[in-house]
Design a protein around this motif. Structure first.
Motif, PDB file in Angstrom:
ATOM      1  N   ASN A  63      -3.546  -2.566  -4.540  1.00  0.00           N
ATOM      2  CA  ASN A  63      -2.960  -3.874  -4.339  1.00  0.00           C
ATOM      3  C   ASN A  63      -4.033  -4.777  -3.761  1.00  0.00           C
ATOM      4  OD1 ASN A  63      -0.815  -5.661  -4.116  1.00  0.00           O
ATOM      5  ND2 ASN A  63       0.524  -3.913  -3.673  1.00  0.00           N
ATOM      6  N   GLN A  64      -4.471  -5.783  -4.506  1.00  0.00           N
ATOM      7  CA  GLN A  64      -5.618  -6.582  -4.065  1.00  0.00           C
ATOM      8  C   GLN A  64      -5.281  -7.469  -2.874  1.00  0.00           C
ATOM      9  OE1 GLN A  64      -8.773  -6.241  -5.168  1.00  0.00           O
ATOM     10  NE2 GLN A  64      -8.059  -4.617  -6.520  1.00  0.00           N
ATOM     11  N   SER A  65      -4.003  -7.800  -2.727  1.00  0.00           N
ATOM     12  CA  SER A  65      -3.667  -8.672  -1.604  1.00  0.00           C
ATOM     13  C   SER A  65      -3.389  -7.840  -0.353  1.00  0.00           C
ATOM     14  CB  SER A  65      -2.461  -9.522  -1.961  1.00  0.00           C
ATOM     15  OG  SER A  65      -1.420  -8.680  -2.352  1.00  0.00           O
ATOM     16  N   LYS A  66      -3.300  -8.546   0.771  1.00  0.00           N
ATOM     17  CA  LYS A  66      -3.040  -7.865   2.046  1.00  0.00           C
ATOM     18  C   LYS A  66      -1.589  -7.368   2.083  1.00  0.00           C
ATOM     19  CE  LYS A  66      -3.166  -9.221   6.916  1.00  0.00           C
ATOM     20  NZ  LYS A  66      -3.734 -10.222   7.832  1.00  0.00           N
ATOM     21  N   ILE A  67      -1.431  -6.152   2.533  1.00  0.00           N
ATOM     22  CA  ILE A  67      -0.080  -5.572   2.673  1.00  0.00           C
ATOM     23  C   ILE A  67       0.205  -5.401   4.159  1.00  0.00           C
ATOM     24  CG2 ILE A  67       1.272  -3.456   2.351  1.00  0.00           C
ATOM     25  CD1 ILE A  67       0.937  -4.615  -0.281  1.00  0.00           C
ATOM     26  N   ALA A  85       1.735   1.372   4.985  1.00  0.00           N
ATOM     27  CA  ALA A  85       0.881   0.267   4.514  1.00  0.00           C
ATOM     28  C   ALA A  85      -0.176   0.802   3.533  1.00  0.00           C
ATOM     29  CB  ALA A  85       0.208  -0.424   5.699  1.00  0.00           C
ATOM     30  N   LEU A  86      -0.743   1.958   3.852  1.00  0.00           N
ATOM     31  CA  LEU A  86      -1.762   2.540   2.954  1.00  0.00           C
ATOM     32  C   LEU A  86      -1.122   2.943   1.622  1.00  0.00           C
ATOM     33  CD1 LEU A  86      -3.679   4.594   5.653  1.00  0.00           C
ATOM     34  CD2 LEU A  86      -4.656   2.774   4.234  1.00  0.00           C
ATOM     35  N   ASN A  87       0.049   3.572   1.699  1.00  0.00           N
ATOM     36  CA  ASN A  87       0.703   4.006   0.460  1.00  0.00           C
ATOM     37  C   ASN A  87       1.069   2.799  -0.416  1.00  0.00           C
ATOM     38  OD1 ASN A  87       1.497   6.382  -0.941  1.00  0.00           O
ATOM     39  ND2 ASN A  87       3.648   5.900  -0.541  1.00  0.00           N
ATOM     40  N   GLU A  88       1.512   1.720   0.211  1.00  0.00           N
ATOM     41  CA  GLU A  88       1.842   0.497  -0.540  1.00  0.00           C
ATOM     42  C   GLU A  88       0.566  -0.119  -1.113  1.00  0.00           C
ATOM     43  OE1 GLU A  88       4.761  -0.922  -1.244  1.00  0.00           O
ATOM     44  OE2 GLU A  88       6.019   0.477  -0.124  1.00  0.00           O
ATOM     45  N   PHE A  89      -0.492  -0.108  -0.325  1.00  0.00           N
ATOM     46  CA  PHE A  89      -1.750  -0.708  -0.783  1.00  0.00           C
ATOM     47  C   PHE A  89      -2.242  -0.017  -2.063  1.00  0.00           C
ATOM     48  CE2 PHE A  89      -6.328  -1.119  -0.993  1.00  0.00           C
ATOM     49  CZ  PHE A  89      -6.491  -2.488  -0.839  1.00  0.00           C
ATOM     50  N   TYR A  90      -2.071   1.307  -2.104  1.00  0.00           N
ATOM     51  CA  TYR A  90      -2.527   2.074  -3.278  1.00  0.00           C
ATOM     52  C   TYR A  90      -1.420   2.237  -4.324  1.00  0.00           C
ATOM     53  CZ  TYR A  90      -6.913   3.290  -0.952  1.00  0.00           C
ATOM     54  OH  TYR A  90      -8.151   3.232  -0.359  1.00  0.00           O
ATOM     55  N   ASN A  91      -0.384   1.406  -4.213  1.00  0.00           N
ATOM     56  CA  ASN A  91       0.741   1.446  -5.166  1.00  0.00           C
ATOM     57  C   ASN A  91       1.455   2.794  -5.216  1.00  0.00           C
ATOM     58  OD1 ASN A  91       0.790  -1.236  -6.027  1.00  0.00           O
ATOM     59  ND2 ASN A  91      -1.021  -0.891  -7.291  1.00  0.00           N
ATOM     60  N   LYS A  92       1.728   3.314  -4.039  1.00  0.00           N
ATOM     61  CA  LYS A  92       2.592   4.489  -3.836  1.00  0.00           C
ATOM     62  C   LYS A  92       2.162   5.760  -4.577  1.00  0.00           C
ATOM     63  CE  LYS A  92       6.762   1.959  -2.691  1.00  0.00           C
ATOM     64  NZ  LYS A  92       8.161   1.776  -2.898  1.00  0.00           N
TER      65      LYS A  92
END
Ligand code: HSE
Length: 321
Positions: free
Chosen positions: A4-8, A122-129
């Motif tokens: 995810n390129q944007s901030k999560i 946050a990490l899991n969301e950043f890497y698209n789960k």
């Protein structure tokens, strides 16, 4: 790999571990009714011009965090998550993480769980789960165990999934969501003293008498059955702690005085939140909830930075903001 390129940014709520009746096996996420976001927030974004991962601390309690980032729980999250990513053949990115620490440590509100759950989510969301709920929960329990000396999920599970969670150990799942009474208020009072979970576990007996074992099992089973049967009076009548409160109450100034006043007020149930020093009381009446809060402020939350809140169950758990 997609990132995810944007901030999560992820918020993770406080929780009441044990809920008196289920030592290490029951936990409830709670949220103040006035809308206060009581919990930690972790943000993850690609590091700008960064060759190295970074961690920035913010929030009301940033001053209590370790000065060395390698000792920060959110840093442990990053290491654990990156290792798991490599195991599934993915390459970790260079990240900037921000921890907004809003919950005091050693408070009995699952403060370390708030940081761990917000960090890993946050990490899991950043890497698209890339990881499932169960995989993430296992990582969360492992990190919680590093802090308190033994793995227990009664804070991380409700903090992550929301609501009331019963731990189960069937080799496949970590926990099971238990139906709760929607009209109940959970009033919490934090007296601004520190009690480390590790220490509060060490003072407990290594072995329990058979009578305590039977009482624990029957009360927890009865409480869960009453929740499913929607029998509120029975559920809260069974909310008693045979495992920790008898040994931990001596750590809490004014606990017994406050407890007696709560009983006079006719609360549905009351007890120690997690390993303390926060205590809680339950009612289904908002006016009584306000009286409980006043009672906490008058007799238990006596320090300058102590606080109390009227809460309801937080059914959402960790969420992207
Ligand atoms: N269930 C654990 C304990 C942690 O009481 O020691 C609670 O936060």
């Amino acid at each position: 790999m997609t990132v995810n390129q944007s901030k999560i940014s992820v918020f993770a709520p406080v929780s009441i571990g044990n809920v008196s009746v289920g030592f290490d096996n029951l936990g409830l996420a709670v949220a103040p009714v006035d809308g206060t976001l009581l919990g930690d927030i972790v943000s993850a974004e690609l590091a700008i011009n960064g060759q190295k991962d970074q961690l920035i601390n913010q929030g009301a309690y940033q001053n209590i965090l370790p000065t060395n980032k390698e000792d920060n729980l959110v840093w442990y999250c990053l290491l654990e998550f990156n290792q798991a990513l490599k195991q599934i053949g993915q390459v970790p990115q260079v990240l900037q993480l921000t921890l907004e620490k809003n919950i005091p440590i050693c408070s009995g509100l699952g403060s370390s769980a708030c940081s761990v759950v917000a960090g890993l989510t946050a990490l899991n969301e950043f890497y698209n789960k890339p990881f499932s709920d169960q995989q993430l929960l296992t990582m969360m329990g492992t990190l919680e165990g590093k802090m308190s000396g033994s793995i227990h999920y009664d804070n991380v599970a409700p903090c992550y999934l929301g609501g009331m969670q019963l731990m189960i150990d069937d080799g496949q799942n970590v926990c099971h969501s238990i139906p709760l009474f929607d009209d109940c208020y959970w009033v919490i009072g934090f007296p601004n003293i520190e009690i480390s979970t590790k220490m509060a576990r060490e003072i407990l007996p290594k072995q329990y008498a058979r009578a305590d074992l039977i009482a624990y099992g029957s009360h927890l089973a009865g409480f869960i059955a009453a929740c499913y049967a929607k029998n509120k009076q029975q559920a809260f009548a069974l909310m008693k702690d045979f495992v920790a409160e008898p040994y931990r109450k001596g750590l809490l100034d004014n606990f017994e005085t406050t407890q007696q006043k709560l009983l006079k007020l006719g609360v549905l149930a009351q007890g120690i939140s997690g390993s303390g020093p926060t205590i809680f009381a339950v009612t289904d009446n908002l006016l009584q909830a306000e009286k409980i809060k006043q009672l906490f402020d008058q007799f238990y939350c006596l320090n300058e930075n102590s606080f109390s809140h009227i809460c309801k169950a937080d059914q959402q758990g960790a969420r992207v903001l």
